[in-house]
Motif scaffolding. Structure first.
Motif, PDB file in Angstrom:
ATOM      1  N   GLU A  28      -6.116   4.773  -8.541  1.00 41.90           N
ATOM      2  CA  GLU A  28      -5.800   6.038  -7.872  1.00 41.90           C
ATOM      3  C   GLU A  28      -5.575   7.157  -8.883  1.00 41.90           C
ATOM      4  O   GLU A  28      -5.974   8.305  -8.665  1.00 41.90           O
ATOM      5  CB  GLU A  28      -4.560   5.868  -6.995  1.00 41.90           C
ATOM      6  CG  GLU A  28      -4.790   5.046  -5.731  1.00 41.90           C
ATOM      7  CD  GLU A  28      -5.751   5.713  -4.787  1.00 41.90           C
ATOM      8  OE1 GLU A  28      -5.711   6.947  -4.654  1.00 41.90           O
ATOM      9  OE2 GLU A  28      -6.563   5.000  -4.175  1.00 41.90           O
ATOM     10  N   SER A  85       0.695   4.147  -2.866  1.00 35.99           N
ATOM     11  CA  SER A  85       0.550   5.566  -2.526  1.00 35.99           C
ATOM     12  C   SER A  85       1.652   6.396  -3.175  1.00 35.99           C
ATOM     13  O   SER A  85       1.394   7.471  -3.736  1.00 35.99           O
ATOM     14  CB  SER A  85       0.581   5.728  -1.010  1.00 35.99           C
ATOM     15  OG  SER A  85       0.536   7.089  -0.644  1.00 35.99           O
ATOM     16  N   TYR A  86       2.885   5.903  -3.114  1.00 36.31           N
ATOM     17  CA  TYR A  86       4.007   6.641  -3.687  1.00 36.31           C
ATOM     18  C   TYR A  86       3.869   6.765  -5.198  1.00 36.31           C
ATOM     19  O   TYR A  86       3.998   7.863  -5.759  1.00 36.31           O
ATOM     20  CB  TYR A  86       5.318   5.947  -3.331  1.00 36.31           C
ATOM     21  CG  TYR A  86       6.539   6.574  -3.968  1.00 36.31           C
ATOM     22  CD1 TYR A  86       7.090   7.734  -3.436  1.00 36.31           C
ATOM     23  CD2 TYR A  86       7.119   6.032  -5.101  1.00 36.31           C
ATOM     24  CE1 TYR A  86       8.202   8.325  -4.021  1.00 36.31           C
ATOM     25  CE2 TYR A  86       8.228   6.611  -5.687  1.00 36.31           C
ATOM     26  CZ  TYR A  86       8.765   7.754  -5.151  1.00 36.31           C
ATOM     27  OH  TYR A  86       9.858   8.342  -5.742  1.00 36.31           O
ATOM     28  N   ASN A 120       0.822  -1.212   0.000  1.00 40.84           N
ATOM     29  CA  ASN A 120       0.000   0.000   0.000  1.00 40.84           C
ATOM     30  C   ASN A 120       0.857   1.264   0.000  1.00 40.84           C
ATOM     31  O   ASN A 120       0.467   2.284  -0.582  1.00 40.84           O
ATOM     32  CB  ASN A 120      -0.931  -0.012   1.205  1.00 40.84           C
ATOM     33  CG  ASN A 120      -2.013  -1.069   1.090  1.00 40.84           C
ATOM     34  OD1 ASN A 120      -2.444  -1.400  -0.020  1.00 40.84           O
ATOM     35  ND2 ASN A 120      -2.444  -1.613   2.213  1.00 40.84           N
ATOM     36  N   SER A 121       2.027   1.204   0.634  1.00 45.76           N
ATOM     37  CA  SER A 121       2.947   2.348   0.604  1.00 45.76           C
ATOM     38  C   SER A 121       3.464   2.577  -0.814  1.00 45.76           C
ATOM     39  O   SER A 121       3.568   3.717  -1.276  1.00 45.76           O
ATOM     40  CB  SER A 121       4.122   2.110   1.557  1.00 45.76           C
ATOM     41  OG  SER A 121       3.684   2.032   2.898  1.00 45.76           O
ATOM     42  N   TYR A 158       9.679   9.856   0.945  1.00 49.15           N
ATOM     43  CA  TYR A 158       8.422   9.769   1.671  1.00 49.15           C
ATOM     44  C   TYR A 158       8.559   8.740   2.798  1.00 49.15           C
ATOM     45  O   TYR A 158       9.048   7.641   2.577  1.00 49.15           O
ATOM     46  CB  TYR A 158       7.279   9.339   0.735  1.00 49.15           C
ATOM     47  CG  TYR A 158       6.847  10.414  -0.231  1.00 49.15           C
ATOM     48  CD1 TYR A 158       5.684  11.141  -0.017  1.00 49.15           C
ATOM     49  CD2 TYR A 158       7.611  10.701  -1.361  1.00 49.15           C
ATOM     50  CE1 TYR A 158       5.282  12.133  -0.903  1.00 49.15           C
ATOM     51  CE2 TYR A 158       7.222  11.693  -2.249  1.00 49.15           C
ATOM     52  CZ  TYR A 158       6.067  12.399  -2.022  1.00 49.15           C
ATOM     53  OH  TYR A 158       5.676  13.377  -2.893  1.00 49.15           O
ATOM     54  N   ARG A 161      -7.546  10.624  -9.281  1.00 47.15           N
ATOM     55  CA  ARG A 161      -6.805  11.889  -9.321  1.00 47.15           C
ATOM     56  C   ARG A 161      -7.198  12.709 -10.545  1.00 47.15           C
ATOM     57  O   ARG A 161      -7.458  13.911 -10.451  1.00 47.15           O
ATOM     58  CB  ARG A 161      -5.307  11.597  -9.350  1.00 47.15           C
ATOM     59  CG  ARG A 161      -4.411  12.831  -9.344  1.00 47.15           C
ATOM     60  CD  ARG A 161      -2.975  12.419  -9.620  1.00 47.15           C
ATOM     61  NE  ARG A 161      -2.810  11.978 -11.008  1.00 47.15           N
ATOM     62  CZ  ARG A 161      -1.733  11.325 -11.462  1.00 47.15           C
ATOM     63  NH1 ARG A 161      -0.760  11.022 -10.630  1.00 47.15           N
ATOM     64  NH2 ARG A 161      -1.648  10.981 -12.728  1.00 47.15           N
ATOM     65  N   SER A 189       1.267   6.551  -7.051  1.00 45.18           N
ATOM     66  CA  SER A 189       0.092   7.316  -7.462  1.00 45.18           C
ATOM     67  C   SER A 189       0.335   8.815  -7.442  1.00 45.18           C
ATOM     68  O   SER A 189      -0.402   9.572  -8.080  1.00 45.18           O
ATOM     69  CB  SER A 189      -1.097   6.977  -6.544  1.00 45.18           C
ATOM     70  OG  SER A 189      -1.402   5.603  -6.612  1.00 45.18           O
ATOM     71  N   ASN A 190       1.365   9.246  -6.724  1.00 45.24           N
ATOM     72  CA  ASN A 190       1.678  10.679  -6.686  1.00 45.24           C
ATOM     73  C   ASN A 190       2.172  11.197  -8.025  1.00 45.24           C
ATOM     74  O   ASN A 190       1.960  12.361  -8.365  1.00 45.24           O
ATOM     75  CB  ASN A 190       2.751  10.953  -5.623  1.00 45.24           C
ATOM     76  CG  ASN A 190       2.221  10.840  -4.213  1.00 45.24           C
ATOM     77  OD1 ASN A 190       1.075  11.184  -3.953  1.00 45.24           O
ATOM     78  ND2 ASN A 190       3.041  10.359  -3.301  1.00 45.24           N
ATOM     79  N   ASN A 197      -4.390  -1.042  -8.610  1.00 45.91           N
ATOM     80  CA  ASN A 197      -4.716   0.003  -7.636  1.00 45.91           C
ATOM     81  C   ASN A 197      -4.060   1.340  -7.959  1.00 45.91           C
ATOM     82  O   ASN A 197      -4.641   2.391  -7.679  1.00 45.91           O
ATOM     83  CB  ASN A 197      -4.343  -0.467  -6.235  1.00 45.91           C
ATOM     84  CG  ASN A 197      -5.352  -1.437  -5.664  1.00 45.91           C
ATOM     85  OD1 ASN A 197      -6.359  -1.037  -5.088  1.00 45.91           O
ATOM     86  ND2 ASN A 197      -5.101  -2.727  -5.835  1.00 45.91           N
ATOM     87  N   TYR A 253       6.618   6.316   5.326  1.00 46.15           N
ATOM     88  CA  TYR A 253       5.331   5.658   5.525  1.00 46.15           C
ATOM     89  C   TYR A 253       5.362   4.944   6.874  1.00 46.15           C
ATOM     90  O   TYR A 253       6.053   3.935   7.046  1.00 46.15           O
ATOM     91  CB  TYR A 253       5.057   4.677   4.391  1.00 46.15           C
ATOM     92  CG  TYR A 253       4.864   5.375   3.057  1.00 46.15           C
ATOM     93  CD1 TYR A 253       3.613   5.880   2.700  1.00 46.15           C
ATOM     94  CD2 TYR A 253       5.922   5.555   2.174  1.00 46.15           C
ATOM     95  CE1 TYR A 253       3.424   6.536   1.493  1.00 46.15           C
ATOM     96  CE2 TYR A 253       5.743   6.209   0.968  1.00 46.15           C
ATOM     97  CZ  TYR A 253       4.492   6.693   0.632  1.00 46.15           C
ATOM     98  OH  TYR A 253       4.313   7.356  -0.573  1.00 46.15           O
TER      99      TYR A 253
END
Length: 230
Positions: free
Chosen positions: A167, A104-105, A100-101, A131, A171, A107-108, A163, A133
């Motif tokens: 994301e 998230s990274y 999940n980290s 980043y 966005r 997806s930025n 995923n 987490y």
């Protein structure tokens, strides 16, 4: 030295619990189905002191105690299986937190990709930010993300790809809403010479958004001055 009960039954249980804890400390993959001799062979000559529920002890010290008092191998097996199960669950949680980290990274900065390798190819264009987490306990940046991504199996890779793309879609939908809001504000502000710009538009939930509105209002201020003079 172990602090054991003077009662034989409790002593036997204490030795079994301490043995299971020490064996698991030595090797998380230890075979729980061994006989007493097998466990003693593992413990023998291990001189490092380890904390157990009954105090500090070493493998060699515990092996001597087992030779004197015996060992309830059934209790040891139950304890080892319990420790193994808890360890597997903890490893699974950490593995999912790391996945999940990574999502998230990526997806930025990523654009939509048809393949997992396509996500990796985009990393070279990422800004050089680190980043942290907290859930996974890992720090991710442009230098180490590829190494982390290579550790996942095919199932995990497809999960990450799916995923990350989801994301990105969310966005981009947010950007589209920002464009619509900017157009709406400019339409109603055109009469007064007000031009609006939407900045830092983010979707914070299903019905929640955060953004900044930048206004160019020089003409509007001029109109106010004219009206005030009249």
């Amino acid at each position: 030295m172990l602090n054991l009960s003077k009662y034989e039954r409790k002593t036997q249980k204490g030795i079994a619990i301490a043995t299971a804890q020490l064996l698991f400390h030595i090797d998380h993959d230890v075979d729980p189905n061994q006989d007493i001799k097998g466990f003693i062979n593992i413990l023998m000559n291990k001189t490092e002191s380890v904390a157990t529920a009954y105090g500090w002890t070493s493998g060699s010290e515990l092996a001597q105690l087992i030779l004197q008092e015996g060992l309830d191998t059934g209790e040891v097996k139950l304890r080892l299986l319990k420790y193994k199960n808890k360890s597997r669950l903890a490893d699974k949680r950490r593995h999912n937190d790391i996945k999940n980290s990574v999502i998230s990274y990526l997806s930025n900065y990523c654009q939509r990709s048809k393949t997992y390798e396509g996500l990796i190819d985009q990393v070279q264009y990422f800004p050089d930010f680190k980043y942290k987490y907290l859930d996974s306990g890992v720090d991710i940046d442009r230098e180490n993300i590829i190494d982390i991504m290579k550790t996942f199996d095919e199932k995990d890779r497809m999960y990450i790809l799916k995923n990350v793309n989801a994301e990105i879609d969310r966005r981009d939908a947010g950007y589209s809403l920002g464009d619509e809001l900017e157009k709406y504000l400019n339409d109603i502000g055109q009469e007064y010479g007000i031009e609006s710009y939407i900045d830092e538009f983010e979707v914070d939930g299903k019905n929640y958004f955060s953004f900044k509105i930048l206004l160019e209002i020089e003409e509007f201020l001029a109109l106010l001055m004219v009206h005030s003079m009249n």
